[in-house]
Design an enzyme around this catalytic site. Structure first.
Site, PDB file in Angstrom:
ATOM      1  N   GLY A 162       9.129 -21.067 -33.011  1.00 28.67           N
ATOM      2  CA  GLY A 162       7.916 -21.183 -33.813  1.00 28.67           C
ATOM      3  C   GLY A 162       8.241 -21.778 -35.172  1.00 28.67           C
ATOM      4  O   GLY A 162       8.672 -21.065 -36.078  1.00 28.67           O
ATOM      5  N   LYS A 220      -5.783  -4.805 -39.541  1.00 28.31           N
ATOM      6  CA  LYS A 220      -5.631  -6.148 -38.980  1.00 28.31           C
ATOM      7  C   LYS A 220      -6.959  -6.541 -38.362  1.00 28.31           C
ATOM      8  O   LYS A 220      -7.753  -5.671 -37.977  1.00 28.31           O
ATOM      9  CB  LYS A 220      -4.559  -6.135 -37.879  1.00 28.31           C
ATOM     10  CG  LYS A 220      -4.018  -7.492 -37.523  1.00 28.31           C
ATOM     11  CD  LYS A 220      -2.866  -7.892 -38.439  1.00 28.31           C
ATOM     12  CE  LYS A 220      -2.370  -9.282 -38.141  1.00 28.31           C
ATOM     13  NZ  LYS A 220      -1.203  -9.622 -38.959  1.00 28.31           N
ATOM     14  N   GLY A 239       6.648 -22.787 -37.879  1.00 29.06           N
ATOM     15  CA  GLY A 239       5.427 -22.810 -38.694  1.00 29.06           C
ATOM     16  C   GLY A 239       5.679 -22.266 -40.088  1.00 29.06           C
ATOM     17  O   GLY A 239       6.743 -22.491 -40.672  1.00 29.06           O
ATOM     18  N   ASN A 240       4.701 -21.535 -40.612  1.00 24.08           N
ATOM     19  CA  ASN A 240       4.773 -21.063 -41.999  1.00 24.08           C
ATOM     20  C   ASN A 240       5.891 -20.057 -42.244  1.00 24.08           C
ATOM     21  O   ASN A 240       6.319 -19.876 -43.373  1.00 24.08           O
ATOM     22  CB  ASN A 240       3.433 -20.462 -42.424  1.00 24.08           C
ATOM     23  CG  ASN A 240       2.398 -21.550 -42.613  1.00 24.08           C
ATOM     24  OD1 ASN A 240       2.704 -22.636 -43.103  1.00 24.08           O
ATOM     25  ND2 ASN A 240       1.172 -21.278 -42.199  1.00 24.08           N
ATOM     26  N   VAL A 241       6.328 -19.395 -41.191  1.00 22.14           N
ATOM     27  CA  VAL A 241       7.475 -18.494 -41.321  1.00 22.14           C
ATOM     28  C   VAL A 241       8.767 -19.235 -40.942  1.00 22.14           C
ATOM     29  O   VAL A 241       9.763 -19.190 -41.660  1.00 22.14           O
ATOM     30  CB  VAL A 241       7.308 -17.245 -40.417  1.00 22.14           C
ATOM     31  CG1 VAL A 241       8.555 -16.369 -40.479  1.00 22.14           C
ATOM     32  CG2 VAL A 241       6.073 -16.451 -40.838  1.00 22.14           C
ATOM     33  N   GLY A 242       8.731 -19.928 -39.811  1.00 24.00           N
ATOM     34  CA  GLY A 242       9.933 -20.568 -39.277  1.00 24.00           C
ATOM     35  C   GLY A 242      10.517 -21.634 -40.199  1.00 24.00           C
ATOM     36  O   GLY A 242      11.741 -21.670 -40.400  1.00 24.00           O
TER      37      GLY A 242
END
Ligand code: NAD
Length: 369
Positions: free
Chosen positions: A178, A80, A180-183
């Site tokens: 959240g 990471k 976003g791109n996951v939510g």
């Protein structure tokens, strides 16, 4: 000296193998790279860009990637990195290119997108180093955020986990921290299974409606205005209030450590599917489990993105990625939860023990180089 001591304090039989701090004096670009373990192959892990990212956060996320990649059966270890910068205010191309030149010789690390970076960032890194995943379509990438790879995996994970608590997804309430791109895709794929989104948050606030929010409308509002709080048919609350909404399924999909021992008692849910990485501290997870809340840990539930990245790296297609997400996450969720219920263990302990055994077995084939 302090940094060295802290790092070795957490070193164990798996890693981290390399912890690198980068500083480019001319532009003052600062970054942290952790290569945790490469026994299964070169480490894949996201590049996070945030003003407050720390070495500890990157180290913990790198370990989560080692477990996630081995759990998903990918020929990749875990790593990471964190660029210490505010993605909203810096020249992202310049910062990302500078970072990429700093890791050019670190061939055992393949960067991918994470919070604060995107496909364009990966394109710049690829241009500098010839190594990156999560590339734009024009460069042969599979657009994992556009297709909602991680949210799709979260939904498939929920489909398996619900059996263990006798939850009917049709009409089940969902809250997402959240959006976003996951939510967003998690909300969309779960809505297809009959789940009702009652609350969603972002950094500006929470939108809540006990009768349900229209997912497609909410996605459109978030994308056009920048915040879920501009959705009209709901009550606007503070971001942190999302956790207090009574729900069946809670998906954390933003920052680390949003639930700790200090606030875990406010959560009123039956099932938690961890879309974000390390959203709940280990002690808080145990407290929630003891209260009867089933949690599927991050590195099991949110592997959809890295599975897609790996499929892309090895030349596969979007369809192959979706099939692999579904089969891998369903299989792993079932295996872990069967062990949790038969052995009366905590989900994270169970998942870590399976993942660790797999890493240690892979390490038997490799010399450190
Ligand atoms: P993103 O930047 O697209 O979305 C994050 C969302 O969280 C944004 O809507 C933001 O406004 C919101 N947010 C920020 N601070 C908040 C707060 N304090 N309260 C509520 N909401 C807040 O990021 P993402 O790609 O969706 O990633 C979210 C998490 O999921 C991260 O932990 C990331 O590491 C993890 N993750 C992402 C992927 C992926 O495929 N994108 C894969 C695995 C894990």
């Amino acid at each position: 000296m302090e940094i060295t001591e802290e790092i070795f304090e957490f070193a164990d039989e798996i890693g981290p193998e390399k912890v690198i701090h980068l500083y480019e004096p001319r532009t003052k670009m600062k970054a942290i790279v952790v290569v945790d373990n490469i026994a299964a192959g070169p480490a894949i892990g996201g590049v996070r860009m945030a003003p407050d990212v720390t070495t500890t956060e990157v180290r913990r996320l790198a370990r989560a990637m080692t477990y996630k990649n081995v759990m998903a059966g990918l020929p990749h270890g875990g790593g990471k990195s964190g660029i210490i910068a505010d993605p909203k205010t810096v020249n992202k191309e310049q910062v990302t290119r500078t970072f990429a030149r700093g890791i050019k010789s670190l061939e055992e690390y393949i960067p991918g997108p994470d919070m604060g970076t995107d496909e364009a960032s990966m394109a710049y890194i690829y241009d500098e180093t010839s190594r990156a995943v999560g590339l734009p379509r024009e460069l042969g990438g599979i657009p994992l955020d556009e297709m909602g790879a991680t949210g799709y995996g979260v939904a498939e994970c929920t489909e398996v986990a619900k059996e263990f608590i006798n939850l009917d997804l049709n009409g089940a309430r969902l809250t997402i921290e959240g959006f976003g791109n996951v939510g967003k895709p998690a909300a969309r794929f779960l809505a297809e299974k009959g789940v009702i989104l009652v609350g969603a948050s972002d950094s500006k606030g929470t939108i809540y409606n006990s009768d349900g929010l229209n997912v497609e409308e909410l996605i459109r509002i978030k994308e056009t205005t920048g915040s879920v709080t501009n959705y009209k048919k709901g009550e606007v609350l503070k971001s942190t209030d999302l956790l207090t909404i009574s729900t069946d399924i809670f998906v954390p999909a933003a920052r680390p450590d949003v639930i700790t021992e200090a606030n875990s008692d406010v959560l009123d849910a039956k099932l938690v599917i961890e879309g974000a990485n390390i959203p709940i501290t280990e002690n808080a997870e145990k407290m929630l489990h003891d209260r009867g809340i089933l949690i599927v840990p991050d590195f099991v539930a949110n592997a959809g993105g890295v599975i897609t990245a790996s499929v892309e790296y090895h030349g596969g297609t979007e369809t192959a990625a979706l099939e692999r997400i579904k089969s891998t996450i369903s299989r792993n969720t079932k295996e872990i939860l069967e062990k949790v219920y038969s052995g009366k263990t905590y989900p994270r302990d169970t998942a870590i023990s399976i993942a660790k055994q797999r890493v240690l077995r892979a390490m038997k084939y490799r010399e450190w180089s």
